[in-house]
Design an enzyme around this catalytic site. Sequence first.
Site, PDB file in Angstrom:
ATOM      1  N   LYS A 174      -1.509  46.804  12.464  1.00  0.00           N
ATOM      2  CA  LYS A 174      -2.486  46.004  13.052  1.00  0.00           C
ATOM      3  C   LYS A 174      -3.651  46.632  13.592  1.00  0.00           C
ATOM      4  CE  LYS A 174      -0.675  42.035  12.458  1.00  0.00           C
ATOM      5  NZ  LYS A 174      -1.091  40.852  11.390  1.00  0.00           N
ATOM      6  N   TYR A 218       4.424  48.087  13.646  1.00  0.00           N
ATOM      7  CA  TYR A 218       3.423  46.937  13.547  1.00  0.00           C
ATOM      8  C   TYR A 218       2.324  47.164  14.265  1.00  0.00           C
ATOM      9  CZ  TYR A 218       2.333  42.038  14.896  1.00  0.00           C
ATOM     10  OH  TYR A 218       1.649  40.809  15.075  1.00  0.00           O
ATOM     11  N   ILE A 255       1.383  34.401  21.528  1.00  0.00           N
ATOM     12  CA  ILE A 255       1.036  32.819  21.240  1.00  0.00           C
ATOM     13  C   ILE A 255       2.472  32.236  20.906  1.00  0.00           C
ATOM     14  CG2 ILE A 255       0.210  31.444  19.415  1.00  0.00           C
ATOM     15  CD1 ILE A 255      -1.990  33.172  20.708  1.00  0.00           C
TER      16      ILE A 255
END
Length: 254
Positions: A164, A160, A193
């Site tokens: 990114k 991941y 988040i």
Amino acid sequence: MNGNDKTLNGLTALVTGASSGIGAATVKALAEAGANVIVHFNSKLEDAEAVAQSAAAHGVLTEVVQADLATAVGMRELAAFAAAHKIDILVNNAGSLIARTRVLDFTEELWDKVMMLNYTSSFFLAKAVLPYMIEQKRGFIVNISSVAARFGGGVGALAYSSAKAGVSTMTKGLAKEFAAAGVRVNAVSPGTIETNYHHSFSTTEGLDAVRAATPTGKLGTSAEIAGVVMFLCSDEASFVHGQVIEVNGGFFMA
């Protein structure tokens, strides 16, 4: 940009991964600014329809489209859809770890899915919408990267974070090639988040550790990320090209 600012009137935005979290908040902000919105989702149809319905309350046109961007078939389907529509704003938000996996447990299939969802699909969606943007001499592409791209992410997130990092680099390359054509390409790099994403892939202890390591002492909100996306689509960002804006409460400072 506030809810009474209709500076995006008449523009059409495609937001991927928009059934919840950052994507849903971005749809809301775009609709408040007057943009018609296309809400992409993979599996949560009811949630996507609710997001679209909420956006429509602002008097804009909405549409819901499904595609599994972890697969080449799904990526091609959405790219064809995007190419057939007049997309002024593309927000490449769809992304996931898929499964937190240590290096020695990775399979080629899982690696390919993570890369397709988080990186490859973003490139081909951008490629699909660019011809119209170039024709109009105006367009906005905002890619969603991650703070994980800056430090490798946690254990089990290597694919991941690598994807990114690719998104961040791709953003700069696209900006260099298409800035002169009137297309602004930038990225937002969220920290941790408060979304279902982190509740799915992170432990309570891990999230508490992030809060403790963040100068603001809290996790971010989807609305805070959407606000930066909106800035990048506004006239105030007219000279902002190829930037990866870190939004993480000071957790990571370049």
